[in-house]
Design a protein around this motif. Structure first.
Motif, PDB file in Angstrom:
ATOM      1  N   VAL A  34      32.011  -6.943 -12.397  1.00  0.00           N
ATOM      2  CA  VAL A  34      32.394  -7.083 -10.994  1.00  0.00           C
ATOM      3  C   VAL A  34      32.800  -5.740 -10.391  1.00  0.00           C
ATOM      4  O   VAL A  34      33.298  -4.852 -11.083  1.00  0.00           O
ATOM      5  N   ILE A  35      32.566  -5.623  -9.085  1.00  0.00           N
ATOM      6  CA  ILE A  35      33.088  -4.524  -8.275  1.00  0.00           C
ATOM      7  C   ILE A  35      33.976  -5.168  -7.223  1.00  0.00           C
ATOM      8  O   ILE A  35      33.509  -5.986  -6.432  1.00  0.00           O
ATOM      9  N   VAL A  36      35.260  -4.814  -7.228  1.00  0.00           N
ATOM     10  CA  VAL A  36      36.252  -5.569  -6.464  1.00  0.00           C
ATOM     11  C   VAL A  36      37.017  -4.664  -5.506  1.00  0.00           C
ATOM     12  O   VAL A  36      37.342  -3.514  -5.835  1.00  0.00           O
ATOM     13  N   SER A  37      37.308  -5.201  -4.344  1.00  0.00           N
ATOM     14  CA  SER A  37      38.138  -4.516  -3.353  1.00  0.00           C
ATOM     15  C   SER A  37      39.537  -4.251  -3.915  1.00  0.00           C
ATOM     16  O   SER A  37      40.078  -5.072  -4.662  1.00  0.00           O
ATOM     17  N   SER A  80      38.315  -6.953   2.977  1.00  0.00           N
ATOM     18  CA  SER A  80      39.443  -6.178   3.501  1.00  0.00           C
ATOM     19  C   SER A  80      40.763  -6.735   3.014  1.00  0.00           C
ATOM     20  O   SER A  80      41.751  -6.008   2.871  1.00  0.00           O
ATOM     21  N   PHE A  81      40.830  -8.038   2.796  1.00  0.00           N
ATOM     22  CA  PHE A  81      41.948  -8.664   2.101  1.00  0.00           C
ATOM     23  C   PHE A  81      41.429  -9.951   1.474  1.00  0.00           C
ATOM     24  O   PHE A  81      40.465 -10.543   1.928  1.00  0.00           O
ATOM     25  N   GLU A  82      42.060 -10.351   0.406  1.00  0.00           N
ATOM     26  CA  GLU A  82      41.640 -11.550  -0.312  1.00  0.00           C
ATOM     27  C   GLU A  82      42.846 -12.010  -1.107  1.00  0.00           C
ATOM     28  O   GLU A  82      43.308 -11.297  -2.012  1.00  0.00           O
ATOM     29  N   SER A  83      43.383 -13.181  -0.776  1.00  0.00           N
ATOM     30  CA  SER A  83      44.591 -13.632  -1.462  1.00  0.00           C
ATOM     31  C   SER A  83      44.390 -13.654  -2.966  1.00  0.00           C
ATOM     32  O   SER A  83      45.274 -13.275  -3.730  1.00  0.00           O
ATOM     33  N   PHE A  84      43.242 -14.073  -3.414  1.00  0.00           N
ATOM     34  CA  PHE A  84      42.895 -13.941  -4.827  1.00  0.00           C
ATOM     35  C   PHE A  84      41.439 -13.529  -4.938  1.00  0.00           C
ATOM     36  O   PHE A  84      41.134 -12.365  -5.071  1.00  0.00           O
ATOM     37  N   GLY A  85      40.519 -14.468  -4.855  1.00  0.00           N
ATOM     38  CA  GLY A  85      39.099 -14.167  -5.007  1.00  0.00           C
ATOM     39  C   GLY A  85      38.545 -14.865  -6.238  1.00  0.00           C
ATOM     40  O   GLY A  85      38.242 -14.235  -7.250  1.00  0.00           O
ATOM     41  N   MET A  86      38.441 -16.202  -6.147  1.00  0.00           N
ATOM     42  CA  MET A  86      38.030 -17.011  -7.293  1.00  0.00           C
ATOM     43  C   MET A  86      36.657 -16.615  -7.828  1.00  0.00           C
ATOM     44  O   MET A  86      36.356 -16.793  -9.005  1.00  0.00           O
ATOM     45  N   GLY A 118      43.487 -10.018  -4.646  1.00  0.00           N
ATOM     46  CA  GLY A 118      44.429 -10.383  -5.691  1.00  0.00           C
ATOM     47  C   GLY A 118      43.787 -10.398  -7.063  1.00  0.00           C
ATOM     48  O   GLY A 118      44.431 -10.085  -8.081  1.00  0.00           O
ATOM     49  N   ALA A 119      42.500 -10.729  -7.118  1.00  0.00           N
ATOM     50  CA  ALA A 119      41.784 -10.822  -8.393  1.00  0.00           C
ATOM     51  C   ALA A 119      41.544  -9.467  -9.039  1.00  0.00           C
ATOM     52  O   ALA A 119      41.000  -9.402 -10.149  1.00  0.00           O
ATOM     53  N   ARG A 120      41.972  -8.387  -8.402  1.00  0.00           N
ATOM     54  CA  ARG A 120      41.832  -7.067  -9.034  1.00  0.00           C
ATOM     55  C   ARG A 120      42.607  -7.008 -10.353  1.00  0.00           C
ATOM     56  O   ARG A 120      42.308  -6.177 -11.220  1.00  0.00           O
ATOM     57  N   ILE A 121      43.602  -7.893 -10.518  1.00  0.00           N
ATOM     58  CA  ILE A 121      44.367  -7.907 -11.770  1.00  0.00           C
ATOM     59  C   ILE A 121      43.496  -8.307 -12.956  1.00  0.00           C
ATOM     60  O   ILE A 121      43.859  -8.064 -14.108  1.00  0.00           O
TER      61      ILE A 121
END
Length: 357
Positions: free
Chosen positions: A297-300, A279-285, A304-307
């Protein structure tokens, strides 16, 4: 500038914890080449001093842990003793106390402090604890951040801090190519959906339950696929029971916490897709790690790692967090082995060209 003495203060430190602790380690390593760096943290294990790549790490056993926040008078005394003669303090903060202590003592001693901010708010849907988090953010945290150089670990965190009146700069996590990533050449991957993350009650926002439900809807259509879960916490039994009730049985494998880098590398190297539905993730290492190992990957949309993700090339960014949306994207990947192979190659080749810090 000459060689400086730098003290890194963190609630926990690698190999404990997750993304924050890995980020703190990478930052400490980068600074240690030209500076004398020591780390002070707390630990769920035994206190003491160890050495990671030439960096001395002091671990203090906390007297109390509230939610995920370690508290210790001994830690306060240790900070006070270790800052003598220090040129810079770097404090990592997703939770109260450790950075607050470091900031107060740094201001008292006139030592510059850099605070690395890893979250988009402390509220986790926990009622009374959320009320305390709101009070903390409006009072003590403001004093802690006042006068400090603030670093946000992602654009998402930067936006949160700017919205609260702070002026941070962004420094995205940088992960060098993992030691075992070269082993992926020539390996065949298995039909595995991978989830890596903490499974505690204060980490429900990682939405493993959403992924299990989506996988359940696809299980009859794709009987050869499995779901692997890496992580530990007090909700582990709840997730196991959920998988059983949905009739998934051995289709979902829970590995627990894995601290051995080689063992974790083996899991990445076998996996077909990583899913991070937080639901939120500051980054996502874990997203950066997966891509480094050639795992699409499939990302929320809230990570932050969506970039790091180019939809249709090395993975997909979800439109929203719902079972139907997740089912459709996972189905697309399960049903297209050629697409998966192409994405795997692009994930690995594009890893070194990700945004700089």
């Amino acid at each position: 500038m000459g060689r400086r003495r730098i003290l890194v203060v963190s609630p926990y430190f690698y190999p404990e914890g997750g993304g924050l602790e890995r980020y703190a380690l990478d930052m400490a390593r980068a600074l240690s080449g030209e500076n004398e760096v020591e780390v002070l943290c707390m630990t769920r294990g035994e206190g003491g001093i160890d050495n990671i790549g030439g960096i001395k790490v002091h671990r203090v056993k906390p007297g109390l842990v509230v939610s995920n926040t370690p508290l210790s008078l001994k830690f306060v005394m240790k900070v006070a003793s270790m800052i003598q003669g220090v040129d810079l303090i770097i404090a990592h903060t997703p939770v109260p106390f450790a950075a607050d202590v470091a900031s107060f003592l740094a201001k008292l001693m006139g030592i510059p402090i850099r605070i690395v901010y890893h979250t988009v708010g402390l509220k986790k849907g926990a009622g009374f604890l959320d009320a305390l988090a709101g009070l903390y953010s409006a009072t003590l945290e403001r004093f802690t951040l006042w006068g400090a150089e603030i670093i946000a670990v992602s654009k998402t965190v930067w936006e949160y801090l700017r919205g609260n009146g702070y002026n941070p700069r962004v420094s995205h996590p940088q992960i060098g190519l993992p030691e075992h990533a070269s082993r992926q050449r020539g390996r065949s991957r298995e039909k595995v959906i991978l989830f890596v993350g903490q499974l505690g009650r204060y980490h429900r926002f990682k939405n493993l339950d959403l992924l299990i439900r989506a996988f359940s809807e696809l299980s009859a259509e794709f009987p050869e696929w499995k779901l692997w879960v890496v992580g530990d916490g007090d909700l582990l039994d709840e997730y196991r029971q959920m998988a059983l009730e949905l009739g998934l049985g051995s289709r979902v494998r829970f590995f627990g916490r894995i601290d051995d880098p080689e063992e974790l590398a083996g899991i990445y190297l076998k996996s077909g897709v990583l899913v991070l539905p937080s639901s939120f993730e500051s980054f996502g290492m874990v997203v950066a790690e997966a891509l480094a190992f050639g795992v699409p990957v499939i990302v929320s949309p809230h990570a932050g790692a969506r970039i790091l993700v180019e939809s249709g090339k090395n993975g997909f960014v979800l439109g929203d967090l719902s079972v139907p949306v997740l089912v459709n994207v996972v189905r697309l990947m399960m049903d297209n082995p050629k697409l998966l192979r192409k994405m795997s190659v692009l994930a690995r080749l594009g890893f070194e060209s990700q945004p700089d810090t």
